[in-house]
Design an enzyme around this catalytic site. Structure first.
Site, PDB file in Angstrom:
ATOM      1  N   TYR A   1       5.140 -13.541-101.190  1.00 38.65           N
ATOM      2  CA  TYR A   1       5.235 -14.989-100.944  1.00 38.65           C
ATOM      3  C   TYR A   1       4.032 -15.694-101.555  1.00 38.65           C
ATOM      4  O   TYR A   1       4.167 -16.740-102.201  1.00 38.65           O
ATOM      5  CB  TYR A   1       5.297 -15.216 -99.434  1.00 38.65           C
ATOM      6  CG  TYR A   1       5.629 -16.625 -99.012  1.00 38.65           C
ATOM      7  CD1 TYR A   1       6.944 -17.084 -98.998  1.00 38.65           C
ATOM      8  CD2 TYR A   1       4.634 -17.494 -98.587  1.00 38.65           C
ATOM      9  CE1 TYR A   1       7.251 -18.372 -98.575  1.00 38.65           C
ATOM     10  CE2 TYR A   1       4.931 -18.777 -98.159  1.00 38.65           C
ATOM     11  CZ  TYR A   1       6.239 -19.209 -98.152  1.00 38.65           C
ATOM     12  OH  TYR A   1       6.532 -20.486 -97.734  1.00 38.65           O
TER      13      TYR A   1
ATOM     14  N   ASP B   1      23.303 -19.988-105.419  1.00 35.29           N
ATOM     15  CA  ASP B   1      22.236 -19.025-105.178  1.00 35.29           C
ATOM     16  C   ASP B   1      21.170 -19.300-106.239  1.00 35.29           C
ATOM     17  O   ASP B   1      21.356 -18.962-107.415  1.00 35.29           O
ATOM     18  CB  ASP B   1      22.774 -17.599-105.289  1.00 35.29           C
ATOM     19  CG  ASP B   1      21.704 -16.552-105.009  1.00 35.29           C
ATOM     20  OD1 ASP B   1      20.507 -16.910-105.042  1.00 35.29           O
ATOM     21  OD2 ASP B   1      22.052 -15.388-104.782  1.00 35.29           O
ATOM     22  N   VAL B   2      20.066 -19.914-105.837  1.00 35.85           N
ATOM     23  CA  VAL B   2      19.074 -20.358-106.822  1.00 35.85           C
ATOM     24  C   VAL B   2      18.340 -19.203-107.502  1.00 35.85           C
ATOM     25  O   VAL B   2      17.622 -19.428-108.482  1.00 35.85           O
ATOM     26  CB  VAL B   2      18.041 -21.333-106.207  1.00 35.85           C
ATOM     27  CG1 VAL B   2      18.687 -22.643-105.807  1.00 35.85           C
ATOM     28  CG2 VAL B   2      17.283 -20.688-105.051  1.00 35.85           C
TER      29      VAL B   2
ATOM     30  N   ASN C   1      13.201 -26.796-103.234  1.00 34.49           N
ATOM     31  CA  ASN C   1      12.776 -26.479-101.862  1.00 34.49           C
ATOM     32  C   ASN C   1      13.279 -25.133-101.363  1.00 34.49           C
ATOM     33  O   ASN C   1      12.652 -24.517-100.500  1.00 34.49           O
ATOM     34  CB  ASN C   1      13.283 -27.601-100.930  1.00 34.49           C
ATOM     35  CG  ASN C   1      13.235 -27.206 -99.477  1.00 34.49           C
ATOM     36  OD1 ASN C   1      12.172 -27.208 -98.849  1.00 34.49           O
ATOM     37  ND2 ASN C   1      14.396 -26.840 -98.928  1.00 34.49           N
TER      38      ASN C   1
ATOM     39  N   LYS D   1       4.496 -18.450-104.471  1.00 34.22           N
ATOM     40  CA  LYS D   1       4.124 -19.847-104.208  1.00 34.22           C
ATOM     41  C   LYS D   1       2.919 -20.276-105.047  1.00 34.22           C
ATOM     42  O   LYS D   1       2.768 -21.443-105.379  1.00 34.22           O
ATOM     43  CB  LYS D   1       3.856 -20.033-102.707  1.00 34.22           C
ATOM     44  CG  LYS D   1       5.105 -19.873-101.845  1.00 34.22           C
ATOM     45  CD  LYS D   1       6.175 -20.910-102.199  1.00 34.22           C
ATOM     46  CE  LYS D   1       7.327 -20.900-101.221  1.00 34.22           C
ATOM     47  NZ  LYS D   1       8.346 -21.921-101.513  1.00 34.22           N
TER      48      LYS D   1
HETATM   49  P1  NDP Z   1      14.705 -22.760 -93.865  1.00 33.73           P
HETATM   50  O1  NDP Z   1      14.917 -21.311 -93.642  1.00 33.73           O
HETATM   51  O2  NDP Z   1      14.969 -23.738 -92.770  1.00 33.73           O
HETATM   52  O3  NDP Z   1      15.533 -23.238 -95.144  1.00 33.73           O
HETATM   53  C1  NDP Z   1      15.575 -22.477 -96.310  1.00 33.73           C
HETATM   54  C2  NDP Z   1      16.623 -23.080 -97.200  1.00 33.73           C
HETATM   55  O4  NDP Z   1      16.670 -22.361 -98.438  1.00 33.73           O
HETATM   56  C3  NDP Z   1      18.015 -23.019 -96.605  1.00 33.73           C
HETATM   57  O5  NDP Z   1      18.676 -24.212 -96.904  1.00 33.73           O
HETATM   58  C4  NDP Z   1      18.673 -21.843 -97.330  1.00 33.73           C
HETATM   59  O6  NDP Z   1      20.070 -22.054 -97.370  1.00 33.73           O
HETATM   60  C5  NDP Z   1      18.007 -21.984 -98.701  1.00 33.73           C
HETATM   61  N1  NDP Z   1      18.008 -20.749 -99.481  1.00 33.73           N
HETATM   62  C6  NDP Z   1      17.417 -19.563 -99.186  1.00 33.73           C
HETATM   63  N2  NDP Z   1      17.671 -18.667-100.157  1.00 33.73           N
HETATM   64  C7  NDP Z   1      18.440 -19.298-101.070  1.00 33.73           C
HETATM   65  C8  NDP Z   1      19.041 -18.915-102.290  1.00 33.73           C
HETATM   66  N3  NDP Z   1      18.909 -17.667-102.796  1.00 33.73           N
HETATM   67  N4  NDP Z   1      19.780 -19.822-102.970  1.00 33.73           N
HETATM   68  C9  NDP Z   1      19.923 -21.077-102.496  1.00 33.73           C
HETATM   69  N5  NDP Z   1      19.370 -21.520-101.364  1.00 33.73           N
HETATM   70  C10 NDP Z   1      18.646 -20.620-100.646  1.00 33.73           C
HETATM   71  O7  NDP Z   1      13.204 -22.879 -94.403  1.00 33.73           O
HETATM   72  P2  NDP Z   1      12.154 -24.089 -94.455  1.00 33.73           P
HETATM   73  O8  NDP Z   1      12.819 -25.401 -94.376  1.00 33.73           O
HETATM   74  O9  NDP Z   1      11.082 -23.751 -93.516  1.00 33.73           O
HETATM   75  O10 NDP Z   1      11.583 -23.852 -95.923  1.00 33.73           O
HETATM   76  C11 NDP Z   1      11.828 -24.702 -97.020  1.00 33.73           C
HETATM   77  C12 NDP Z   1      10.765 -24.452 -98.065  1.00 33.73           C
HETATM   78  O11 NDP Z   1       9.486 -24.749 -97.522  1.00 33.73           O
HETATM   79  C13 NDP Z   1      10.712 -22.995 -98.538  1.00 33.73           C
HETATM   80  O12 NDP Z   1      10.467 -22.964 -99.929  1.00 33.73           O
HETATM   81  C14 NDP Z   1       9.528 -22.439 -97.762  1.00 33.73           C
HETATM   82  O13 NDP Z   1       8.941 -21.352 -98.438  1.00 33.73           O
HETATM   83  C15 NDP Z   1       8.623 -23.653 -97.736  1.00 33.73           C
HETATM   84  N6  NDP Z   1       7.611 -23.597 -96.676  1.00 33.73           N
HETATM   85  C16 NDP Z   1       7.975 -23.591 -95.341  1.00 33.73           C
HETATM   86  C17 NDP Z   1       7.010 -23.520 -94.377  1.00 33.73           C
HETATM   87  C18 NDP Z   1       7.337 -23.480 -92.912  1.00 33.73           C
HETATM   88  O14 NDP Z   1       6.422 -23.268 -92.102  1.00 33.73           O
HETATM   89  N7  NDP Z   1       8.574 -23.708 -92.494  1.00 33.73           N
HETATM   90  C19 NDP Z   1       5.572 -23.455 -94.717  1.00 33.73           C
HETATM   91  C20 NDP Z   1       5.316 -23.466 -96.146  1.00 33.73           C
HETATM   92  C21 NDP Z   1       6.303 -23.543 -97.082  1.00 33.73           C
HETATM   93  P3  NDP Z   1      21.141 -20.840 -97.486  1.00 33.73           P
HETATM   94  O15 NDP Z   1      20.666 -19.745 -96.578  1.00 33.73           O
HETATM   95  O16 NDP Z   1      22.440 -21.461 -97.058  1.00 33.73           O
HETATM   96  O17 NDP Z   1      21.144 -20.444 -98.934  1.00 33.73           O
END
Ligand code: NDP
Length: 253
Positions: free
Chosen positions: A155, A63-64, A90, A159
């Site tokens: 957010y 959990d980051v 990420n 960001k």
């Molecule tokens: P997803 O929801 O597909 O993936 C999010 C990832 O973050 C998952 O692997 C999830 O895994 C992990 N995560 C969430 N909370 C935690 C936590 N507390 N500890 C560890 N891991 C965590 O999102 P995206 O791929 O779309 O997003 C990836 C990044 O890109 C993010 O930072 C997002 O803000 C950014 N972004 C995305 C955009 C989009 O349009 N998709 C646009 C702009 C930025 P798990 O739940 O297993 O922990």
């Protein structure tokens, strides 16, 4: 030879969306991987893919938003591979596009701890190891929500802070072998845009501040973001430091 041959990369949020696409791309480029997220079963699927490409991979349930978890993650990476060349921060969550008047303290703290504090925790843990080797590339995933300030309040704040931390770390290490850059994805086809999640978004506020929500500019694919992340991670960007790269089809120019 792959562009990341011989390198060890930690990728947070590696079991979904952009993080998963990045992990898969990095494996194809020859990097050994340390994969982190909360859902270990989903991480293991990415690990299996990476191993099938001939690289080594380790999954660590993390959990980051928790500093102890970040410490444990980095310790596990060093114990397994004795080096960290690349860190991709990420992992992140959205804030349902809540404006300041609709964002309660609970949501604010959840988003800030996951999207902002995590980047501080992870860089703080990883940098001593990069210093030891006098080399490393950190790629922080921010958002066009930061460059335009047109996402929800928490957010946007988180960001934007990611960009500030990126530049600050880049200044500290300028001229050394350590670099720190940020990628700002535009709307990307990941579970963030699943129908269930999208339904919870504050549509009124979204309409007020972003044309990228109206569908007039296409969403990118996770692979488009992985390509940009790979550029910063690889030695091809060795002279690039403290930069942010927006990847959104020009939707926010
Ligand atoms: P997803 O929801 O597909 O993936 C999010 C990832 O973050 C998952 O692997 C999830 O895994 C992990 N995560 C969430 N909370 C935690 C936590 N507390 N500890 C560890 N891991 C965590 O999102 P995206 O791929 O779309 O997003 C990836 C990044 O890109 C993010 O930072 C997002 O803000 C950014 N972004 C995305 C955009 C989009 O349009 N998709 C646009 C702009 C930025 P798990 O739940 O297993 O922990």
């Amino acid at each position: 030879m792959g562009r990341l041959e011989g390198k060890v990369a930690i990728i947070t949020g590696a079991n979904s969306g952009i993080g998963k696409a990045t992990a898969e791309r990095f494996a194809l480029e020859g990097a050994d991987l340390v994969l982190a997220a909360r859902r270990l079963d989903k991480l293991k699927e990415v690990e299996a893919y990476a191993v099938a490409q001939g690289v080594r991979a380790l999954s660590v349930a993390t959990d980051v938003s928790q500093p102890e978890d970040c410490r444990r993650l980095v310790e596990a990476a060093v114990a397994a591979f004795d080096r960290i060349d690349i860190l991709v921060n990420n992992a992140g969550i959205d804030d349902k596009n809540k404006s300041i008047t609709n964002c309660d303290l609970e949501l604010w703290e959840k988003v800030i701890s996951t999207d902002q504090n995590s980047v501080y925790f992870m860089m703080k843990e990883v940098l001593p190891h990069m210093e030891r080797a006098d080399q490393g590339s950190i790629v922080n995933i921010s958002s066009i929500g930061a460059t335009r300030s047109n996402a929800g309040i928490s957010y946007t704040a988180a960001k934007m802070a990611v960009i500030g931390m990126t530049k600050n770390v880049a200044i500290q290490y300028a001229g050394t072998g350590i670099r720190c850059n940020a990628v700002c994805p535009g709307p990307t086809e990941t579970p963030i845009f699943s129908p269930e999640n999208a339904a919870a978004f504050d549509k009124e506020f979204a309409r007020a501040c972003a044309r990228h929500f109206d569908g007039s500019v296409p969403r990118t694919q996770p692979e488009d973001q992985a390509n940009a992340i790979l550029f910063f991670a690889s030695d091809e960007s060795k002279a690039v430091n403290g930069e942010t790269l927006v990847v959104d089809y020009g939707g926010t120019i």
